[in-house]
Design a protein around this motif. Structure first.
Motif, mmCIF file in Angstrom:
data_model
loop_
_atom_site.group_PDB
_atom_site.id
_atom_site.type_symbol
_atom_site.label_atom_id
_atom_site.label_comp_id
_atom_site.label_asym_id
_atom_site.label_seq_id
_atom_site.Cartn_x
_atom_site.Cartn_y
_atom_site.Cartn_z
ATOM 1 N N PRO A 170 0.028 -2.577 -9.295
ATOM 2 C CA PRO A 170 -1.261 -1.954 -8.965
ATOM 3 C C PRO A 170 -2.158 -1.750 -10.182
ATOM 4 O O PRO A 170 -3.382 -1.740 -10.053
ATOM 5 N N GLU A 171 -1.581 -1.598 -11.359
ATOM 6 C CA GLU A 171 -2.393 -1.364 -12.557
ATOM 7 C C GLU A 171 -3.259 -2.571 -12.883
ATOM 8 O O GLU A 171 -4.428 -2.440 -13.273
ATOM 9 N N GLY A 185 17.175 -0.340 1.031
ATOM 10 C CA GLY A 185 15.814 -0.488 1.525
ATOM 11 C C GLY A 185 15.262 -1.865 1.250
ATOM 12 O O GLY A 185 15.932 -2.730 0.683
ATOM 13 N N ASN A 186 14.025 -2.046 1.654
ATOM 14 C CA ASN A 186 13.374 -3.336 1.467
ATOM 15 C C ASN A 186 12.516 -3.373 0.207
ATOM 16 O O ASN A 186 11.896 -4.394 -0.093
ATOM 17 N N ALA A 187 12.452 -2.240 -0.525
ATOM 18 C CA ALA A 187 11.556 -2.170 -1.676
ATOM 19 C C ALA A 187 12.233 -1.477 -2.845
ATOM 20 O O ALA A 187 13.149 -0.661 -2.686
ATOM 21 N N LEU A 188 11.752 -1.822 -4.028
ATOM 22 C CA LEU A 188 12.227 -1.210 -5.265
ATOM 23 C C LEU A 188 11.016 -0.898 -6.133
ATOM 24 O O LEU A 188 10.206 -1.788 -6.411
ATOM 25 N N GLN A 189 10.892 0.369 -6.545
ATOM 26 C CA GLN A 189 9.786 0.785 -7.392
ATOM 27 C C GLN A 189 10.322 1.046 -8.799
ATOM 28 O O GLN A 189 11.274 1.817 -8.980
ATOM 29 N N ILE A 190 9.704 0.402 -9.776
ATOM 30 C CA ILE A 190 10.173 0.447 -11.158
ATOM 31 C C ILE A 190 9.117 1.145 -12.009
ATOM 32 O O ILE A 190 7.966 0.687 -12.086
ATOM 33 N N TYR A 191 9.509 2.241 -12.649
ATOM 34 C CA TYR A 191 8.600 2.996 -13.506
ATOM 35 C C TYR A 191 8.886 2.665 -14.968
ATOM 36 O O TYR A 191 10.042 2.704 -15.418
ATOM 37 N N SER A 222 0.792 -1.228 0.000
ATOM 38 C CA SER A 222 0.000 0.000 0.000
ATOM 39 C C SER A 222 0.825 1.279 0.000
ATOM 40 O O SER A 222 0.324 2.338 -0.386
ATOM 41 N N THR A 223 2.058 1.225 0.439
ATOM 42 C CA THR A 223 2.863 2.453 0.540
ATOM 43 C C THR A 223 4.273 2.232 0.010
ATOM 44 O O THR A 223 4.770 1.093 -0.030
ATOM 45 N N ARG A 238 6.131 -2.711 -8.084
ATOM 46 C CA ARG A 238 6.890 -2.582 -6.841
ATOM 47 C C ARG A 238 7.304 -3.968 -6.337
ATOM 48 O O ARG A 238 6.484 -4.874 -6.237
ATOM 49 N N TYR A 239 8.578 -4.091 -6.047
ATOM 50 C CA TYR A 239 9.102 -5.286 -5.393
ATOM 51 C C TYR A 239 9.378 -4.920 -3.937
ATOM 52 O O TYR A 239 9.982 -3.886 -3.657
ATOM 53 N N PHE A 240 8.976 -5.776 -3.021
ATOM 54 C CA PHE A 240 9.253 -5.503 -1.611
ATOM 55 C C PHE A 240 9.345 -6.811 -0.837
ATOM 56 O O PHE A 240 8.784 -7.843 -1.240
ATOM 57 N N LEU A 241 10.065 -6.739 0.278
ATOM 58 C CA LEU A 241 10.170 -7.878 1.181
ATOM 59 C C LEU A 241 9.080 -7.791 2.235
ATOM 60 O O LEU A 241 8.975 -6.791 2.946
#
Length: 206
Positions: A132-133, A100-106, A87-88, A117-120
């Motif tokens: 999300p799309e 960090g624990n997350a990676l956001q790919i545009y 969610s965030t 978004r990849y996250f642990l």
């Protein structure tokens, strides 16, 4: 000296002798040792097979997740390292180590509404891919124990403190899988540790 008459009955020696008690005990002991050795080798083989299956299962998941991640990072318009969940997402502030624990790919740097978004997920020990799309929530790897998975580095491997365009995204997954659920958790080799690490760069660098 006269020979006994040929018509006298002849005595025959016994055809076979019975085993003595010591011989039976020695033979039984040897047979027991041989059977115990065979059982031990069989149990060892089963244990090694179980360990191998656990490693191959986790490694196969990691390989699939790394393949998809590498493809998306290389084709990305922009990437951000930060902290987040489904969610965030909060990118790391400039001047701070890009870990960090997350990676956001545009897909497109100009369109920040389209991303994956990849996250642990620390609670479930999973590496998750969230789109999300399309509303896709995909578990890519399990039994992951580390919390800092994504790091932005330069070509020499030094952690960067700013989101430079030519940075390298490093991913580390550490696995700590329970091999014997029926046994109490604790020291003594109940867990098996291994890790997977890769470094990825984008193809399109402005």
């Amino acid at each position: 000296m006269k020979r006994p008459p040929s018509n006298l009955p002849r005595t025959h020696a016994p055809q076979g002798a019975a085993y003595t008690l010591p011989e039976v005990m020695v033979t039984s002991a040897l047979l027991t040792l041989v059977i115990a050795g065979l059982i031990s080798f069989h149990l060892l083989g089963l244990r090694l097979d179980r360990i191998g299956r656990a490693k191959l299962g986790a490694t196969d998941e990691a390989r699939r997740s790394l393949s998809l991640l590498e493809k998306e990072v290389r084709e990305a318009g922009w990437v951000q390292v930060g902290w987040g969940d489904e969610s965030t997402f909060v990118p790391v502030s400039p001047g701070q180590p890009q870990t960090g624990n997350a990676l956001q790919i545009y897909t497109d740097k100009a369109d920040t509404n389209r991303f994956v978004r990849y996250f642990l997920d620390a609670a479930n020990q999973q590496l998750v891919r969230f789109d999300p799309e399309n509303g896709v929530h995909q578990t890519l790897a399990r039994f992951v124990t580390n919390q800092l998975a994504f790091v932005a580095e330069d070509l020499s491997g030094t952690v960067q403190t700013n989101p430079y365009n030519n940075r390298v995204i490093a991913l580390t997954l550490q696995f700590n899988q329970l091999l014997f659920p029926s046994m109490a958790v604790g020291p003594g080799g109940l867990y098996d540790f291994y890790q997977v690490r890769t470094r990825i760069t984008r193809r399109a660098l402005e």
